[in-house]
Design a protein around this motif. Structure first.
Motif, PDB file in Angstrom:
ATOM      1  N   HIS A   1     104.363 -11.788  -6.463  1.00 47.81           N
ATOM      2  CA  HIS A   1     103.885 -10.403  -6.531  1.00 47.81           C
ATOM      3  C   HIS A   1     103.870  -9.702  -5.172  1.00 47.81           C
TER       4      HIS A   1
ATOM      5  N   ASN B   1     105.005  -7.769  -1.903  1.00 50.31           N
ATOM      6  CA  ASN B   1     106.052  -6.758  -1.736  1.00 50.31           C
ATOM      7  C   ASN B   1     106.835  -6.991  -0.446  1.00 50.31           C
TER       8      ASN B   1
ATOM      9  N   TRP C   1     108.522 -14.083 -13.268  1.00 49.04           N
ATOM     10  CA  TRP C   1     107.638 -12.961 -12.944  1.00 49.04           C
ATOM     11  C   TRP C   1     108.393 -11.635 -13.060  1.00 49.04           C
ATOM     12  N   LEU C   2     109.605 -11.580 -12.543  1.00 55.21           N
ATOM     13  CA  LEU C   2     110.403 -10.359 -12.622  1.00 55.21           C
ATOM     14  C   LEU C   2     110.733 -10.016 -14.070  1.00 55.21           C
TER      15      LEU C   2
ATOM     16  N   LYS D   1     107.678  -8.539 -15.616  1.00 56.81           N
ATOM     17  CA  LYS D   1     107.419  -7.193 -15.099  1.00 56.81           C
ATOM     18  C   LYS D   1     108.350  -6.164 -15.732  1.00 56.81           C
TER      19      LYS D   1
ATOM     20  N   ASN E   1     107.188  -2.933 -17.854  1.00 56.07           N
ATOM     21  CA  ASN E   1     107.638  -1.573 -17.530  1.00 56.07           C
ATOM     22  C   ASN E   1     108.230  -0.875 -18.753  1.00 56.07           C
TER      23      ASN E   1
ATOM     24  N   GLN F   1     106.580   0.172  -6.985  1.00 55.19           N
ATOM     25  CA  GLN F   1     106.620  -1.209  -7.460  1.00 55.19           C
ATOM     26  C   GLN F   1     107.978  -1.550  -8.073  1.00 55.19           C
TER      27      GLN F   1
ATOM     28  N   TYR G   1     110.360  -2.402  -5.264  1.00 57.08           N
ATOM     29  CA  TYR G   1     110.152  -3.749  -4.734  1.00 57.08           C
ATOM     30  C   TYR G   1     110.655  -4.824  -5.711  1.00 57.08           C
ATOM     31  N   GLN G   2     110.424  -4.592  -6.989  1.00 58.69           N
ATOM     32  CA  GLN G   2     110.878  -5.566  -7.983  1.00 58.69           C
ATOM     33  C   GLN G   2     112.398  -5.654  -8.011  1.00 58.69           C
ATOM     34  N   LYS G   3     113.046  -4.514  -7.959  1.00 59.68           N
ATOM     35  CA  LYS G   3     114.519  -4.508  -7.954  1.00 59.68           C
ATOM     36  C   LYS G   3     115.063  -5.136  -6.678  1.00 59.68           C
TER      37      LYS G   3
ATOM     38  N   LYS H   1     113.601  -7.374  -4.797  1.00 59.43           N
ATOM     39  CA  LYS H   1     113.343  -8.818  -4.842  1.00 59.43           C
ATOM     40  C   LYS H   1     114.362  -9.517  -5.738  1.00 59.43           C
TER      41      LYS H   1
ATOM     42  N   ALA I   1     115.859  -2.942 -14.385  1.00 58.34           N
ATOM     43  CA  ALA I   1     115.222  -2.060 -13.398  1.00 58.34           C
ATOM     44  C   ALA I   1     115.971  -0.741 -13.285  1.00 58.34           C
TER      45      ALA I   1
END
Length: 293
Positions: free
Chosen positions: A69, A71, A134-135, A138, A142, A158, A161-163, A165, A214
């Protein structure tokens, strides 16, 4: 600096943790290792690679080493590396950060340095399972936020950051997969190598899906935002269309001039109201026919 040495009979494993350059050169001097390889082993953000030098095969792999999680958007902050120097009788591993799975492997027995190296690489690969899952979760959250909630909002920060990562993890796994494709092992270790390759491909597919999700979520969010803006503009336009002609009429008859004929009509007030109501009805019927309302 910390070091661990274990003799398995047929080969020896030397594990070096957090060495300085001079210490590393002194420790590996008996093996006649090229100093450029040692520099790569100490470089903090080096990507996975494979290089042959004399009797040694030099490799670098990276493991995911932070909480999913957090960032972070750089390779160096999301992962840490282990450098491998391997030949028939020796395996040397060099790393700056401690790894719990190395402690577990130190208590096990291995037939040759290739088997031990593949066991370490597998453990490094498994560190990507948590961020991948986790991704995936998420992205599902979303999508539910956007499509299932009436006023669903997604944090663009967020999502960025997810994309990022997912993209970095995908890149690291792709480099690792390229290294493993170049690696040639003994027949008895081919099965282990193939299992690792298949696991990497599986993780990469999941990360590809996360990246696509994403991007899709971003596009959907922008479309919904634009649609809401359009709805507001549409509503304002409808109100303007109704009130502009009425405002014009009120403005004309609100002027303080004695020579306005309609001011002296007995039924002028009611006629004006009738005209304004008629205009409103005509505008409404026209909007209805055009399916604006």
């Amino acid at each position: 600096m910390a070091q661990f040495k274990k003799d398995f009979g047929k080969f020896e494993w030397l594990d070096i943790e957090k060495p300085k350059q001079t210490e590393l050169i002194d420790l590996t001097h008996p093996f006649l290792i090229d100093v450029n390889l040692l520099d790569d082993a100490l470089e903090h953000g080096h990507l996975p690679k494979l290089e042959k030098h004399g009797a040694f095969t030099f490799m670098i792999f990276r493991a995911f080493t932070v909480e999913p999680h957090l960032n972070h958007t750089t390779v160096a902050k999301l992962s840490n590396k282990i450098a491998f120097l391997i030949k028939e009788e020796n395996l040397i591993t060099i790393h700056q950060k401690p790894f719990d799975f190395l402690k577990k492997l130190k208590d096990q027995e291995f037939k040759d340095p290739e088997e031990l190296m593949l066991a370490i690489v597998l453990e490094m690969l498994l560190t990507f399972e948590a961020p991948v899952n986790w991704l995936s979760d998420k992205m599902d959250d979303n999508e539910k936020e956007i499509f299932l909630k009436k006023h669903g909002k997604v944090s663009m920060e967020q999502l960025y950051y997810q994309k990022a990562k997912a993209r970095i993890c995908r890149k690291l796994l792709q480099f690792s997969h390229n290294v493993l494709n170049q690696l040639v092992v003994k027949p008895e270790n081919v099965s282990n190598l193939q299992d690792i390759r298949e696991s990497i491909v599986n993780y990469m597919l999941q990360l590809d899906e996360a990246i696509e999700d994403a991007q899709s979520i971003l596009n959907t969010h922008l479309s919904l935002t634009a649609q809401k803006s359009n709805d507001v503009m549409k509503l304002l336009t409808i109100f303007s269309a109704f009130f502009l002609p009425l405002t014009f009429i009120v403005g004309v008859y609100g002027m303080n001039f004695n020579n306005i004929p309609e001011l002296h009509w007995q039924w002028g007030y009611y006629i004006t109201w009738a005209i304004m109501i008629t205009i409103s009805v005509v505008i409404y019927l026209w909007f209805k026919r055009k399916k604006f309302v």
